[in-house]
Scaffold this active site. Structure first.
Site, PDB file in Angstrom:
ATOM      1  N   TYR B 101       0.882  -1.183  -0.091  1.00  0.00           N
ATOM      2  CA  TYR B 101      -0.008  -0.103  -0.098  1.00  0.00           C
ATOM      3  C   TYR B 101       0.876   1.109  -0.152  1.00  0.00           C
ATOM      4  O   TYR B 101       1.717   1.381   0.627  1.00  0.00           O
ATOM      5  CB  TYR B 101      -1.043  -0.106   1.438  1.00  0.00           C
ATOM      6  CG  TYR B 101      -1.626   1.514   1.636  1.00  0.00           C
ATOM      7  CD1 TYR B 101      -2.974   1.568   0.905  1.00  0.00           C
ATOM      8  CD2 TYR B 101      -0.985   2.400   2.090  1.00  0.00           C
ATOM      9  CE1 TYR B 101      -3.493   2.770   1.316  1.00  0.00           C
ATOM     10  CE2 TYR B 101      -1.649   3.583   2.495  1.00  0.00           C
ATOM     11  CZ  TYR B 101      -2.846   3.810   1.933  1.00  0.00           C
ATOM     12  OH  TYR B 101      -3.579   5.044   2.081  1.00  0.00           O
ATOM     13  N   GLU B 189      -4.123   7.011  -3.278  1.00  0.00           N
ATOM     14  CA  GLU B 189      -3.796   6.061  -3.078  1.00  0.00           C
ATOM     15  C   GLU B 189      -3.432   4.944  -3.902  1.00  0.00           C
ATOM     16  O   GLU B 189      -3.818   4.918  -5.039  1.00  0.00           O
ATOM     17  CB  GLU B 189      -4.831   5.359  -1.942  1.00  0.00           C
ATOM     18  CG  GLU B 189      -4.700   5.846  -0.639  1.00  0.00           C
ATOM     19  CD  GLU B 189      -6.091   5.126   0.163  1.00  0.00           C
ATOM     20  OE1 GLU B 189      -6.064   5.221   1.470  1.00  0.00           O
ATOM     21  OE2 GLU B 189      -7.192   4.465  -0.510  1.00  0.00           O
TER      22      GLU B 189
END
Lengths: 289, 377
Positions: B101, B189
């Site tokens: 991530y 993101e």
């Protein structure tokens, strides 16, 4: 009996020739505020309701000894206006303007951290010391001089609370609207520090809302540094996560910033939290006994 | 403002972040064609503004163009958390060796951007943050310098051992930060950032939220707004300069100011009712805004009573009263309306209401209790 502004404050209105700037400059002057100058680049030499207009804040500070500025400048130009005020030696900048990009404010805060000037806002109603000076847009008539300090992230909710205090005969020392954006200058802890040191303030009312952690930081600060009684109200118990409730800053994200968390933190610090706005008056009365 | 995954990937591609080849499709036939062009296996991913698309069955893998068409027909038109899927992204399926991530947000406490990386990718990052916060590595960025190369390396070497992979990931992280900063994102993101078995690094999913306040200077992103993907009432409200959020209760609210609007909702709940919405008509409220607000509220069949809570400051009570009266005439309101007017020009406002057989009360408590009584009755 105040913090930050009083009857000696000399205000320059940035964006004074605009619709909002002109209207509120007059409203502030009528309230008794010393509005000594206005600034609109290119309109120097004009007057707005008898207030002299300058091209730069630097000139207004030089000629009229302005020490506080209030901004009604469109959002695209507001950050530059803040830099200009700080550069001219203005000690307190009150930014009414809403809609300033968040990353623009990130830069502004970085700039401010290098000096002593304070910023209230953006996207806020301003600051008022009842009976002495109003620097902002709040309806002056609902305030009354007194000994309760008010700090709030909301505009009309502050009016609601102040109106009820005034009706109950409880006046205010200074009331500050901190603003509804995620990045703001003056925060709860700054206000608490000043009210704690102000001999004319007996009780502080905090009006918070969902989003961020300013209320939690305030709770922490109160338990370590504040001896005066503090009471609070938090709006947004019914707000769903992930939805922006009007203010850019009022959003529950990543499972934090909820009203419950804030109330819990405040109560843990010994701060009574009103379950509805009308109960604030009772809590303040109790605190004053 | 939210943008779709395929749009976020367009932004990523512009900044040189590697994304798998993909095409947007709006019909099963287009899905089939895209699958054939890209080469199977492909992923078919619903483009809606909610999380948890995979769990809801909105992301599927197809081995052949025929299967892609069948799955496309299933996904297009399905509803995910109330939102209808109008578009899918057909994208090259990559084989996954590991998932990480990467993200950037503004931290409100430090008032600076914060870059986050975690080896626990591919899952809900908020859950990771809650349950195992030590798995997320954070770094606060000085906005005047941006994310420096060594800072990016410092972060990625905490999740990758292979220097070749870490070096690719560090470059991606710097590009991601640059996109965040230059595009005025409120959130950016990559989840997951995938390392393939060949050692390539790809942004397999992309999330990008734009700061609404910055749309005026990011017109190319403003153009990405997909009006069909939004809740119609919220879209209409925004275009009228109102701030509206739909909820599930029966008491429709019209309030000036966000804090007071939330306070009103809370008070309704406090007295045992349920608010039908959040609605802030804003500061300088014209009569037109009030009419628009009434139209939006009345479309919600759950609403049993409409509550006005107006504390006039910049907002003038007579403007609100005029708007209300014309709304009743234009829209035809057959629901009970309860009104509170206080502040600037309250007397003028009340007089306007009185001439139209409407009564306003003075306090917020009173108006809320009145509304609850009507819902209960």
């Amino acid at each position: 009996m105040s913090i930050l502004v009083d009857n000696q404050t000399r205000v320059v209105v940035q964006g004074i020739t605009g619709r909002d700037g002109a209207f509120h400059a007059q409203q502030m002057a009528q309230y008794g505020t010393k509005v000594v100058a206005g600034v609109t680049p290119g309109k120097g030499g004009q007057e707005v309701a008898g207030i002299p207009v300058y091209n730069t804040v630097w000139q207004a500070a030089e000629e009229e000894k302005a020490n506080t500025s209030v901004l009604y400048v469109p959002s695209a130009f507001a950050s530059d206006a803040i830099y200009e005020a700080v550069d001219a030696g203005i000690q307190l900048v009150v930014c009414i303007t809403e809609g300033i990009p968040t990353l623009e404010m990130v830069k502004v805060m970085q700039y401010l951290s290098a000096g002593q000037a304070r910023l209230i806002g953006p996207n806020c109603p301003g600051i008022i010391t009842p009976g002495q000076a109003k620097v902002g847009i709040m309806p002056g008539h609902i305030f009354q001089p007194g000994r309760v300090g008010v700090l709030s992230r909301s505009g009309t909710l502050t009016y609601e609370v102040v109106y009820q205090l005034t009706q109950a005969g409880i006046g205010q020392s200074t009331s500050i609207g901190l603003g509804g954006d995620p990045i703001i200058g003056f925060r709860f802890v700054d206000g608490l520090e000043l009210f704690e040191a102000d001999p004319e303030t007996d009780v502080v009312v905090l009006i918070g809302e969902i989003g961020g952690t300013d209320e939690e930081e305030a709770a922490d600060y109160v338990s370590q540094h504040v001896s005066k009684p503090v009471v609070a109200f938090i709006a947004g118990l019914t707000a769903p996560p992930g939805k922006r409730m009007g203010h850019a800053g009022a959003i529950i994200s990543g499972g934090s910033g909820t009203a419950e968390e804030k109330i819990e933190a405040l109560e843990a610090a010994g701060i009574p939290v009103a379950s509805k706005p009308a109960d604030i008056v009772g809590l303040v009365k109790k605190a004053m006994e | 403002m939210k943008v779709h995954e395929y749009q976020a990937k367009e932004i990523f591609a512009k900044y040189g972040i590697p994304v798998p080849t993909g095409q947007v499709a709006q019909s099963p036939q287009e899905v089939r064609q895209a699958a054939a062009e890209i080469g199977c296996p492909v992923m078919i991913k619903s483009q809606v503004h909610v999380g948890g698309r995979g769990k809801a069955g909105g992301i599927k893998m197809a081995q052949t163009p025929e299967e892609a068409e069948t799955l496309g027909a299933e996904i297009l038109g399905m509803k995910i958390k109330g939102l209808e899927v109008g578009k899918v992204l057909v994208t090259q399926a990559v084989d996954i060796d590991s998932e990480a991530y990467l993200g950037v947000i503004v931290d409100r406490r430090s008032q600076k951007p914060v870059v986050m990386v975690s080896a626990a990718g591919g899952v809900d990052i908020e859950e990771v943050a809650r349950e195992t916060p030590e798995k997320i590595h954070k770094l606060t960025v000085d906005p005047l310098f941006g994310l420096l190369p060594f800072q990016a390396r410092k972060l990625v070497f905490r999740i990758y051992e292979d220097p070749k992979i870490a070096s690719q990931a560090a470059k991606i992280l710097q590009k991601l930060y640059r996109a965040f900063w230059e595009c005025d994102a409120s959130l950016i993101e990559i989840n997951p950032l995938v390392v393939t078995s060949q050692g390539e690094v790809w942004a397999v999913d992309a999330k990008f939220n734009e700061d609404d306040n910055a749309l005026f200077r990011q017109s190319w992103i403003a153009q990405m707004r997909d009006r069909q993907a939004e809740i119609p009432e919220e879209l209409e409200a925004r275009e009228k300069g109102l701030s509206f959020v739909k909820l599930d209760g029966t008491v429709g609210c019209v309030v000036n100011g966000a804090g007071l609007a939330m306070g009103t909702m809370d008070l309704i709940k406090h007295y045992g009712g349920e608010p039908a919405n959040f609605l802030d008509i804003g500061g300088s409220s014209s009569p037109e805004k009030v009419t628009a607000a009434m139209r939006i509220l009345l479309r919600d069949a759950n609403v049993k009573v409409v509550l006005f809570n107006i504390f006039g400051g910049i907002t003038r009570c007579d403007d609100v009263a005029n708007g209300l009266v014309s709304a009743i005439k234009e829209v035809g309101v057959d629901l009970p309306i309860v009104i509170r007017l206080t502040g600037t020009n309250a007397d003028e406002g009340k007089e306007i209401l009185r001439r139209n057989d409407l009564v306003a009360v003075d306090s917020m408590e009173e108006v809320v209790q009145k509304a609850i009584q009507m819902v209960g009755a």
